[in-house]
Design a protein around this motif. Sequence first.
Motif, PDB file in Angstrom:
ATOM      1  N   ARG A 203       6.319  17.525  37.197  1.00 44.99           N
ATOM      2  CA  ARG A 203       7.360  18.383  37.753  1.00 44.99           C
ATOM      3  C   ARG A 203       8.090  19.158  36.661  1.00 44.99           C
ATOM      4  NH1 ARG A 203      10.056  16.740  43.182  1.00 44.99           N
ATOM      5  NH2 ARG A 203       8.284  15.917  44.338  1.00 44.99           N
ATOM      6  N   ASP A 207       4.421  21.413  38.148  1.00 45.33           N
ATOM      7  CA  ASP A 207       3.217  20.842  38.746  1.00 45.33           C
ATOM      8  C   ASP A 207       3.631  19.620  39.552  1.00 45.33           C
ATOM      9  OD1 ASP A 207       0.521  20.534  39.267  1.00 45.33           O
ATOM     10  OD2 ASP A 207      -0.048  19.949  37.226  1.00 45.33           O
ATOM     11  N   ARG A 208       2.719  19.014  40.264  1.00 44.57           N
ATOM     12  CA  ARG A 208       2.968  17.768  40.987  1.00 44.57           C
ATOM     13  C   ARG A 208       1.643  17.077  41.240  1.00 44.57           C
ATOM     14  NH1 ARG A 208       4.759  19.756  46.990  1.00 44.57           N
ATOM     15  NH2 ARG A 208       5.451  17.607  47.043  1.00 44.57           N
ATOM     16  N   SER A 211       0.165  17.231  47.186  1.00 40.74           N
ATOM     17  CA  SER A 211       0.859  18.195  48.034  1.00 40.74           C
ATOM     18  C   SER A 211       1.262  17.509  49.330  1.00 40.74           C
ATOM     19  CB  SER A 211      -0.046  19.389  48.343  1.00 40.74           C
ATOM     20  OG  SER A 211      -1.169  18.973  49.104  1.00 40.74           O
ATOM     21  N   ASN A 212       2.170  18.115  50.067  1.00 37.03           N
ATOM     22  CA  ASN A 212       2.627  17.525  51.323  1.00 37.03           C
ATOM     23  C   ASN A 212       1.560  17.554  52.412  1.00 37.03           C
ATOM     24  OD1 ASN A 212       5.148  16.837  50.346  1.00 37.03           O
ATOM     25  ND2 ASN A 212       6.068  18.792  50.893  1.00 37.03           N
ATOM     26  N   ASP A 213       0.525  18.384  52.235  1.00 33.41           N
ATOM     27  CA  ASP A 213      -0.542  18.432  53.237  1.00 33.41           C
ATOM     28  C   ASP A 213      -1.739  17.563  52.849  1.00 33.41           C
ATOM     29  OD1 ASP A 213      -1.410  19.986  51.148  1.00 33.41           O
ATOM     30  OD2 ASP A 213      -1.987  21.718  52.377  1.00 33.41           O
ATOM     31  N   HIS A 215      -3.349  16.697  49.632  1.00 27.87           N
ATOM     32  CA  HIS A 215      -4.351  17.018  48.616  1.00 27.87           C
ATOM     33  C   HIS A 215      -3.825  16.653  47.235  1.00 27.87           C
ATOM     34  CE1 HIS A 215      -6.852  19.199  51.501  1.00 27.87           C
ATOM     35  NE2 HIS A 215      -5.743  19.795  51.931  1.00 27.87           N
ATOM     36  N   VAL A 217      -3.164  17.992  43.759  1.00 29.62           N
ATOM     37  CA  VAL A 217      -2.988  19.354  43.237  1.00 29.62           C
ATOM     38  C   VAL A 217      -2.671  19.351  41.746  1.00 29.62           C
ATOM     39  CG1 VAL A 217      -2.305  20.354  45.441  1.00 29.62           C
ATOM     40  CG2 VAL A 217      -0.560  19.318  43.974  1.00 29.62           C
ATOM     41  N   ALA A 385       5.922  13.763  47.723  1.00 28.42           N
ATOM     42  CA  ALA A 385       4.839  13.632  48.713  1.00 28.42           C
ATOM     43  C   ALA A 385       4.265  12.217  48.661  1.00 28.42           C
ATOM     44  CB  ALA A 385       3.733  14.643  48.427  1.00 28.42           C
TER      45      ALA A 385
END
Length: 431
Positions: A203, A207-208, A211-213, A215, A217, A385
């Motif tokens: 962060r 970056d992280r 993802s909330n969906d 994946h 990332v 996430a």
Amino acid sequence: MLVAAALTVLSLTGCAVGRETGADRLSRDRVTIRLNWWGAEERQKLTADAVRLFEKKHPRIHVQMEYSDWTGYWDRLATMSAAGDPPDVIQMDALYLSAYADRGALLDLGKSKFLDRGRLPAKLLDTGRYEGKLYAVPNAVTAPGLAVNTTLLDKLGLKLPDAKSWTWSEYEAFAAKVNRVSGGKVAGALPLTGASALELFARQRGDRLFSNDGHIVLRPETLTAFWDEADRLIKSKATLSRSQLADAAVLPLDQSPLATGKTATSVIFASQLAAYAAASGGDEFILVDLPSGAKGEPAAESGQFIKPAMYWSISAQTQHPAESALLVNFLTGDKQTARILGAERGLPAVPAVRAQVADSLSSEDRRAAEFVESIENKAKGPALAIAPTGANDVEASLTRYGQEVMFGRVNAKDAARAFIKEMADKIYSAG
């Protein structure tokens, strides 16, 4: 393997999972609900005290308590769920939340009238959502921070630099100085390890990890830099040797280098501060922000975030959704309950409750609470996430690749690409 197999069976029992469990109203008859959690003996005692208080206030509800240690908890829970006999109220962890939610094993808590969702900060409550539905309520919160043994620094005649604006290079120089002044008896720091430390590090670089969906990332260069930072600490003699670090990775908290005075600083969760202080034999610890900014660059975004220490979820198979929600509401937001439980599971997630019980917390827990509140006030970026389905072994995989890099068996760039691909493949296969 057993968890994965049981969850696969669970996904095939469609009519038994995720069904409507009745109206959102309390029964007029006496009912029994089952509460399941992991934890050691102290947690069992405190939780039992809280449950007895709940039963006293709600005499028509009996709570059957079930618990185990972390090691066997998830295999047992998966087996019970697949057999159609899960507990009603489940202590849940972010690593497993998506797996259970994805298979319809958890009740959507977003509409229950027995849960006061408004008392929790929206960003914190969002960490319990999966695909837009609320499947878990944060029970306690924590945040990663840098624990500093000030007793040890005082003995060495050293003063911590200004931690409000320091960079990684400044932290590295300070850690090397600790080692030098102590004659090699005390390491200045421990390298960053684990998914939460990586999340914070990422962060800071925009970056992280996930993802909330659902994946992965993370950019390979971020993970490469994460391991390179550890390598610099080792080479500058600011930390323990490679073999000592490998040995320390499997030690319990009370035998860790930070608890035994073999290192002056280490990244921990705020909720662990009291445990480290107790294990040290009475040394004083403080929590400060981690450094930010690359070597030779000014300090950057802190990357700090609030993390649920754990959640409460309700089984989609429960026959008593209202009573179960009432128990969850009680365990997360009742003032008397918070005083009983203290900070054993972490700091109370509800800010108002945390403030109400502050006077009953130990000095270390009060420091931890103040640190968490400071992070709540300044944390930026999206909510943390949860680990996607298939990625619940992220910690073990990250440790495995990190060890390979540390001992020179693979270079950091190749390991970073391999780790990300492995996680992506597992997430894709689970989906």
